[in-house]
Design a protein around this motif. Sequence first.
Motif, PDB file in Angstrom:
ATOM      1  N   ALA A 131     -26.607 -16.429  -0.500  1.00 40.97           N
ATOM      2  CA  ALA A 131     -26.816 -17.163  -1.755  1.00 40.97           C
ATOM      3  C   ALA A 131     -25.656 -18.133  -1.868  1.00 40.97           C
ATOM      4  O   ALA A 131     -24.549 -17.744  -2.228  1.00 40.97           O
ATOM      5  CB  ALA A 131     -26.865 -16.218  -2.941  1.00 40.97           C
ATOM      6  N   GLY A 132     -25.901 -19.390  -1.543  1.00 42.84           N
ATOM      7  CA  GLY A 132     -24.828 -20.371  -1.481  1.00 42.84           C
ATOM      8  C   GLY A 132     -23.904 -20.336  -2.684  1.00 42.84           C
ATOM      9  O   GLY A 132     -22.709 -20.144  -2.562  1.00 42.84           O
ATOM     10  N   LEU A 133     -24.482 -20.501  -3.856  1.00 43.74           N
ATOM     11  CA  LEU A 133     -23.711 -20.502  -5.093  1.00 43.74           C
ATOM     12  C   LEU A 133     -24.462 -19.664  -6.112  1.00 43.74           C
ATOM     13  O   LEU A 133     -25.610 -19.960  -6.442  1.00 43.74           O
ATOM     14  CB  LEU A 133     -23.538 -21.941  -5.589  1.00 43.74           C
ATOM     15  N   GLN A 134     -23.830 -18.598  -6.573  1.00 45.97           N
ATOM     16  CA  GLN A 134     -24.408 -17.754  -7.624  1.00 45.97           C
ATOM     17  C   GLN A 134     -23.631 -17.997  -8.906  1.00 45.97           C
ATOM     18  O   GLN A 134     -22.403 -17.957  -8.911  1.00 45.97           O
ATOM     19  CB  GLN A 134     -24.327 -16.272  -7.248  1.00 45.97           C
ATOM     20  N   ILE A 135     -24.380 -18.246  -9.991  1.00 40.04           N
ATOM     21  CA  ILE A 135     -23.765 -18.568 -11.275  1.00 40.04           C
ATOM     22  C   ILE A 135     -24.390 -17.648 -12.329  1.00 40.04           C
ATOM     23  O   ILE A 135     -25.286 -18.058 -13.060  1.00 40.04           O
ATOM     24  CB  ILE A 135     -23.988 -20.058 -11.617  1.00 40.04           C
ATOM     25  N   PRO A 136     -23.945 -16.381 -12.388  1.00 43.28           N
ATOM     26  CA  PRO A 136     -24.612 -15.425 -13.274  1.00 43.28           C
ATOM     27  C   PRO A 136     -24.406 -15.683 -14.761  1.00 43.28           C
ATOM     28  O   PRO A 136     -25.285 -15.386 -15.551  1.00 43.28           O
ATOM     29  CB  PRO A 136     -24.025 -14.075 -12.862  1.00 43.28           C
TER      30      PRO A 136
END
Length: 199
Positions: free
Chosen positions: A161-166
Amino acid sequence: NVRSASESIGTASSEIAVGNQELSQRTEQAASNLQATASSMSDLTGTVRWQGVVRITGDVTVAESARLEIAAGTKVWIAERDGLSKGWNKDWVEIHVRGQLLVEGNVENPVVVARENADEAGSGPKAGGQPSWHGIVLYASRDEAQNRDVVRGMRLEHAFAGLQIPGSSPLVEDCVFRGCEVGIEVGSTTLARLDVIDS
């Protein structure tokens, strides 16, 4: 004869001084590279700036009060195995940002984050069709208004997941996600001018 010998000694001394200076510069560069590698394998505190070539061999956590700055043109090479065997996935390197991330790339001079054995341009295919590292996770910080994550001009490749922004609200623009299982996973954020290729 004495004069000739004296001139020879003077010339030799000058050559030795130049050689010592060159050796000193190479030693400083090697130490800088080693420090970049070593610092990337632990919790980062304070303000840390990555530039040039940075090799990540284990999970990285940017502490809550810390800031990681990545200069334009930086190549961040990720090991195909997590040398620390910790984190969410003991096999894959993960980058967790609990503080602030400032990626300072641009279209002409991007920050490249890819697996270690990617080609020179950082655009090699996925290893065996599978991701080879986890990706970057941006967590909400306590003071997000002043310490907003900004990711500009990044080319991120080969991640699960390249960029995870939860839960944070970073600014992400002029980025390319290539060869990732999931290019970008978003809670709430501002996105602009992104390319998601083969993800």
